[in-house]
Each structure stands twice: as structure tokens, then as C-alpha cells.
Design a protein around this motif. Structure first.
Motif, PDB file in Angstrom:
ATOM      1  N   ALA A  46      13.090  -5.674  28.534  1.00 24.50           N
ATOM      2  CA  ALA A  46      13.436  -4.869  29.711  1.00 24.50           C
ATOM      3  C   ALA A  46      12.641  -3.555  29.714  1.00 24.50           C
ATOM      4  N   SER A  47      12.901  -2.767  30.742  1.00 19.51           N
ATOM      5  CA  SER A  47      12.170  -1.511  30.903  1.00 19.51           C
ATOM      6  C   SER A  47      12.530  -0.512  29.800  1.00 19.51           C
ATOM      7  N   SER A  48      11.476   0.183  29.324  1.00 21.34           N
ATOM      8  CA  SER A  48      11.658   1.337  28.409  1.00 21.34           C
ATOM      9  C   SER A  48      12.315   0.996  27.085  1.00 21.34           C
ATOM     10  N   VAL A  49      12.218  -0.252  26.645  1.00 19.08           N
ATOM     11  CA  VAL A  49      12.817  -0.587  25.342  1.00 19.08           C
ATOM     12  C   VAL A  49      11.890  -0.218  24.188  1.00 19.08           C
ATOM     13  N   GLY A  50      10.600   0.029  24.514  1.00 18.41           N
ATOM     14  CA  GLY A  50       9.659   0.411  23.470  1.00 18.41           C
ATOM     15  C   GLY A  50       8.638  -0.659  23.129  1.00 18.41           C
ATOM     16  N   LYS A  51       8.347  -1.549  24.056  1.00 21.85           N
ATOM     17  CA  LYS A  51       7.376  -2.637  23.795  1.00 21.85           C
ATOM     18  C   LYS A  51       6.025  -2.045  23.376  1.00 21.85           C
ATOM     19  N   THR A  52       5.503  -1.129  24.206  1.00 18.45           N
ATOM     20  CA  THR A  52       4.181  -0.555  23.915  1.00 18.45           C
ATOM     21  C   THR A  52       4.218   0.273  22.639  1.00 18.45           C
ATOM     22  N   ALA A  53       5.264   1.073  22.483  1.00 17.96           N
ATOM     23  CA  ALA A  53       5.375   1.919  21.285  1.00 17.96           C
ATOM     24  C   ALA A  53       5.380   1.062  20.020  1.00 17.96           C
ATOM     25  N   LEU A  54       6.026  -0.088  20.080  1.00 13.64           N
ATOM     26  CA  LEU A  54       6.064  -0.979  18.909  1.00 13.64           C
ATOM     27  C   LEU A  54       4.670  -1.529  18.593  1.00 13.64           C
ATOM     28  N   ILE A  64       3.240   7.049  19.556  1.00 16.37           N
ATOM     29  CA  ILE A  64       2.860   7.897  20.692  1.00 16.37           C
ATOM     30  C   ILE A  64       3.926   7.653  21.745  1.00 16.37           C
ATOM     31  N   GLY A  65       4.586   8.742  22.147  1.00 16.51           N
ATOM     32  CA  GLY A  65       5.853   8.535  22.842  1.00 16.51           C
ATOM     33  C   GLY A  65       5.776   8.355  24.331  1.00 16.51           C
ATOM     34  N   ASP A  66       4.634   8.716  24.951  1.00 19.26           N
ATOM     35  CA  ASP A  66       4.647   8.633  26.410  1.00 19.26           C
ATOM     36  C   ASP A  66       3.519   7.800  26.959  1.00 19.26           C
ATOM     37  N   ALA A  69       3.417   3.549  33.186  1.00 20.83           N
ATOM     38  CA  ALA A  69       4.174   2.287  33.278  1.00 20.83           C
ATOM     39  C   ALA A  69       3.294   1.149  32.766  1.00 20.83           C
ATOM     40  N   ASN A  70       3.964   0.230  32.089  1.00 19.34           N
ATOM     41  CA  ASN A  70       3.310  -0.847  31.401  1.00 19.34           C
ATOM     42  C   ASN A  70       2.654  -1.836  32.363  1.00 19.34           C
ATOM     43  N   THR A  71       1.343  -2.025  32.256  1.00 18.94           N
ATOM     44  CA  THR A  71       0.712  -2.989  33.173  1.00 18.94           C
ATOM     45  C   THR A  71       0.319  -4.262  32.439  1.00 18.94           C
ATOM     46  N   SER A 161      16.385   2.427  16.586  1.00 22.48           N
ATOM     47  CA  SER A 161      17.475   2.524  15.594  1.00 22.48           C
ATOM     48  C   SER A 161      17.657   3.958  15.094  1.00 22.48           C
ATOM     49  N   ASP A 162      16.747   4.861  15.466  1.00 23.87           N
ATOM     50  CA  ASP A 162      16.911   6.274  15.094  1.00 23.87           C
ATOM     51  C   ASP A 162      17.973   6.955  15.953  1.00 23.87           C
ATOM     52  N   LEU A 163      18.318   6.298  17.071  1.00 20.76           N
ATOM     53  CA  LEU A 163      19.289   6.918  18.000  1.00 20.76           C
ATOM     54  C   LEU A 163      20.684   6.332  17.747  1.00 20.76           C
ATOM     55  N   SER A 189      12.734   1.248  14.304  1.00 19.35           N
ATOM     56  CA  SER A 189      12.471   2.425  15.133  1.00 19.35           C
ATOM     57  C   SER A 189      10.970   2.637  15.194  1.00 19.35           C
ATOM     58  N   ALA A 190      10.403   2.399  16.365  1.00 19.10           N
ATOM     59  CA  ALA A 190       8.954   2.633  16.520  1.00 19.10           C
ATOM     60  C   ALA A 190       8.653   4.112  16.312  1.00 19.10           C
ATOM     61  N   ARG A 191       9.656   4.956  16.613  1.00 19.11           N
ATOM     62  CA  ARG A 191       9.437   6.411  16.483  1.00 19.11           C
ATOM     63  C   ARG A 191       9.404   6.831  15.019  1.00 19.11           C
ATOM     64  N   GLU A 192      10.344   6.252  14.233  1.00 19.31           N
ATOM     65  CA  GLU A 192      10.554   6.795  12.884  1.00 19.31           C
ATOM     66  C   GLU A 192       9.742   6.119  11.794  1.00 19.31           C
TER      67      GLU A 192
HETATM   68  N1  GTP Z   1      13.978   7.539  20.057  1.00 17.23           N
HETATM   69  C1  GTP Z   1      13.077   6.542  20.234  1.00 17.23           C
HETATM   70  N2  GTP Z   1      12.379   6.461  21.396  1.00 17.23           N
HETATM   71  C2  GTP Z   1      11.491   5.432  21.529  1.00 17.23           C
HETATM   72  C3  GTP Z   1      11.280   4.476  20.514  1.00 17.23           C
HETATM   73  N3  GTP Z   1      10.339   3.581  20.959  1.00 17.23           N
HETATM   74  C4  GTP Z   1       9.985   3.988  22.215  1.00 17.23           C
HETATM   75  N4  GTP Z   1      10.670   5.111  22.547  1.00 17.23           N
HETATM   76  C5  GTP Z   1      10.589   5.855  23.815  1.00 17.23           C
HETATM   77  O1  GTP Z   1      11.049   4.993  24.844  1.00 17.23           O
HETATM   78  C6  GTP Z   1      10.275   5.206  26.047  1.00 17.23           C
HETATM   79  C7  GTP Z   1       9.641   3.879  26.488  1.00 17.23           C
HETATM   80  O2  GTP Z   1       8.698   3.476  25.497  1.00 17.23           O
HETATM   81  P1  GTP Z   1       7.577   2.391  25.922  1.00 17.23           P
HETATM   82  O3  GTP Z   1       6.870   1.960  24.699  1.00 17.23           O
HETATM   83  O4  GTP Z   1       6.779   2.912  27.072  1.00 17.23           O
HETATM   84  O5  GTP Z   1       8.534   1.204  26.451  1.00 17.23           O
HETATM   85  P2  GTP Z   1       8.109  -0.107  27.272  1.00 17.23           P
HETATM   86  O6  GTP Z   1       9.131  -1.152  26.966  1.00 17.23           O
HETATM   87  O7  GTP Z   1       6.685  -0.437  27.042  1.00 17.23           O
HETATM   88  O8  GTP Z   1       8.321   0.433  28.770  1.00 17.23           O
HETATM   89  P3  GTP Z   1       7.982  -0.224  30.206  1.00 17.23           P
HETATM   90  O9  GTP Z   1       6.681   0.416  30.634  1.00 17.23           O
HETATM   91  O10 GTP Z   1       9.143   0.149  31.066  1.00 17.23           O
HETATM   92  O11 GTP Z   1       7.873  -1.717  30.025  1.00 17.23           O
HETATM   93  C8  GTP Z   1       9.217   6.274  25.704  1.00 17.23           C
HETATM   94  O12 GTP Z   1       9.699   7.532  26.124  1.00 17.23           O
HETATM   95  C9  GTP Z   1       9.165   6.244  24.180  1.00 17.23           C
HETATM   96  O13 GTP Z   1       8.849   7.518  23.636  1.00 17.23           O
HETATM   97  C10 GTP Z   1      12.047   4.594  19.300  1.00 17.23           C
HETATM   98  O14 GTP Z   1      11.946   3.807  18.352  1.00 17.23           O
HETATM   99  N5  GTP Z   1      12.931   5.637  19.223  1.00 17.23           N
END
Ligand code: GTP
Length: 255
Positions: A46-54, A64-66, A69-71, A161-163, A189-192
Motif C-alpha cells: 500500500a501507499s507509504s509503507v516504505g517500499k522504496t526506502a526498503l 533516505i526518507g523522502d 511518489a513512487n512510479t 518497527s521503530d515506531l 525498520s528501513a529507517r533504523e
Molecule cells: N519511521 C519510519 N519511517 C519510514 C520507514 N520506512 C519508510 N519511512 C517513511 O515512510 C514514508 C514513505 O516511504 P516510501 O519509501 O516513499 O514508501 P513507498 O511505499 O515507496 O510509498 P509510495 O510512493 O506511496 O508507494 C517516507 O516518509 C519515509 O521516510 C521506517 O522504517 N521507519
């Protein structure tokens, strides 16, 4: 999140544009090495779950946190998997969404093509978003409709999982769902941290190699070694990051 690269010739998405499978600039001249195996993985959720960040964490060890939108970018790397040279391709995808009846799924045509193309599946939800968790089952059924027969290597990733204070999905629900899909659950946690993300992708790559009939079944030692990225992708990543930062600064100063 887009990385550099020209659209791959011949890859057209349903609207006829050719921005569907971006082929990043390869880290090695294709003539140098033609690994005898290709592992194709698609990351869905789904949206914003962190696919790209992972994906970025796995390939670059960085968070990299920002992103825009994912294309749906395609990343390719030469990797050594359990001592075997492999060409690893990872397809990022736009988000999928539950339909109002919470049964059906909104899924773009390009995602269907990615599902058809892939050998292995990373299904991602955020532990802070119950709706993203409820998307997983219909998403898996959708994959099954495209691949009705055979073994489809899949892992379930509960990200962010950091949240912990914002947790909406208990660990045991992730484990139960993963077992019902025939996969393993990884809470990361892609962040941590990089280790958890790396372990998840490594496990899936090994499952794919096994499913493709590579190796002789047991997990050999060695694990997964990514070739050092020496492609402009890192420069592109830094440029994208600076762009996002400067746009944030600009918007802040214009307030
Ligand atoms: N706290 C936290 N935030 C995260 C983590 N992974 C991603 N984020 C944040 O979640 C938001 C969405 O991350 P993306 O990697 O863009 O997620 P996505 O699933 O590719 O998003 P879409 O473009 O909607 O498909 C960003 O603000 C990231 O910084 C994580 O492990 N922990």
C-alpha cells in the motif's frame, strides 16, 4: 522514487508511455560478466509503507526518507549469492489500494506486468497502518490469479518497527498471515537498521534460487554480497535527496 536510467526499449506500460521499467545505468558492462542466473524481485504494498526506502536501504545501506511518489523503478545489481554470481533485479512499484468493499484491489496495469515478470515477491505493510496490513491478503490472491500454479517465493515485511508507540499490527498477526501465504515474516525498520532488511531480501533471493532449481536445496554458507555501487545511481540518489531538501527549505522560506 526514480533513479536514473533510460526507459528500457520495448517496455511499454498500458498507457503506451515507456516509463514503466526504468533500467538503471548498470554497475558493470554487460559484456564483463553475464551471471548465469537472474533473480527478479518485485516489492509490493500500500501507499507509504516504505517500499522504496526498503530497496534503497538494502542496496545502499542508507536510509533516505523522502521520495517523490513512487512510479516504479527497476534496480539491477550483480550479486554473489551463496558463492554464485547472480544478476539481481528489484522492481519498485506504485502503491496498491483496497477497494471500498475491502475485498478487491486497485492495481495498475504496470503492477500486473511486474507480478507476471517477477520470480519472488516482497509484500510490505507498515506496522503502524492496519489498512496496509489488510491489503496484503487480497494482494496475495491477486498474485495467485496471475500465477495460479507452482511455488511463488514470497516474504511478508512489516516495516517501521521503530515506531512501536504507533503500532497497529501485533507481531503474531504478521507471523500468522505470513504462514498462511507460505512465506516468512520479517519485522524491520528501513529507517533504523540495515541488517534486518538485508536478511529479508537474502532469504527471498535464496528461496527464488531454490525455486529456479539452483543450488542443491540446502543453504550454502556465504550469504549475499552486493557489488559495490559504482554507478551514477548514488550520485542520482544524492541529487534527488538534495532536490527534496532544497524544495523543503524553499517552501519553508516562502511561508
Ligand atoms: N519511521 C519510519 N519511517 C519510514 C520507514 N520506512 C519508510 N519511512 C517513511 O515512510 C514514508 C514513505 O516511504 P516510501 O519509501 O516513499 O514508501 P513507498 O511505499 O515507496 O510509498 P509510495 O510512493 O506511496 O508507494 C517516507 O516518509 C519515509 O521516510 C521506517 O522504517 N521507519
Amino acid at each position: 522514487m526514480r533513479l536514473s536510467g533510460d526507459p528500457a526499449p520495448g517496455n511499454m506500460n498500458s498507457s503506451g508511455s515507456s516509463n514503466f521499467l526504468l533500467v538503471p545505468i548498470p554497475e558493470y558492462p554487460l559484456l564483463d560478466c553475464v551471471p548465469n542466473k537472474t533473480v527478479k524481485i518485485v516489492v509490493l504494498g500500500a501507499s507509504s509503507v516504505g517500499k522504496t526506502a526498503l530497496i534503497v536501504r538494502f542496496l545502499t545501506k542508507r536510509f533516505i526518507g523522502d521520495y517523490e511518489a513512487n512510479t516504479g523503478a527497476l534496480y539491477s545489481r550483480k550479486v554473489t549469492l551463496d558463492g554464485e554470481e547472480v544478476s539481481l533485479q528489484i522492481q519498485d512499484t506504485p502503491c496498491v489500494a483496497l477497494q471500498d468493499d475491502a475485498e478487491g484491489l486497485y492495481c495498475q496495469e504496470q503492477i500486473n506486468r511486474s507480478i507476471y515478470w517477477a520470480d519472488g515477491y516482497v509484500l510490505v505493510f507498515s506496522i503502524t497502518d492496519n489498512s496496509s496490513y489488510r491489503t496484503i491478503q487480497p494482494l496475495y490472491q491477486h498474485i495467485r490469479r496471475i500465477h495460479p500454479a507452482g511455488n511463488i517465493p514470497v516474504i511478508l515485511v512489516g516495516n517501521k518497527s521503530d515506531l512501536l508507540r504507533a503500532r497497529q499490527v501485533p507481531v503474531d498477526e504478521g507471523e500468522t498471515l505470513a504462514a498462511s501465504l507460505g512465506g516468512v515474516y520479517f519485522e524491520v525498520s528501513a529507517r533504523e537498521n540495515h541488517e534486518g532488511v538485508h536478511a529479508a531480501f537474502l532469504h527471498l533471493c535464496q528461496e527464488v534460487i531454490r525455486a529456479l532449481g539452483g543450488g542443491n536445496g540446502e543453504k550454502r554458507k556465504g550469504g549475499l554480497h552486493l557489488a559495490r555501487p559504482k554507478s551514477p545511481n548514488m550520485q542520482e540518489l544524492k541529487r534527488r535527496f538534495r532536490q527534496v531538501l532544497s524544495s523543503k527549505v524553499k517552501s519553508a522560506t516562502t511561508i
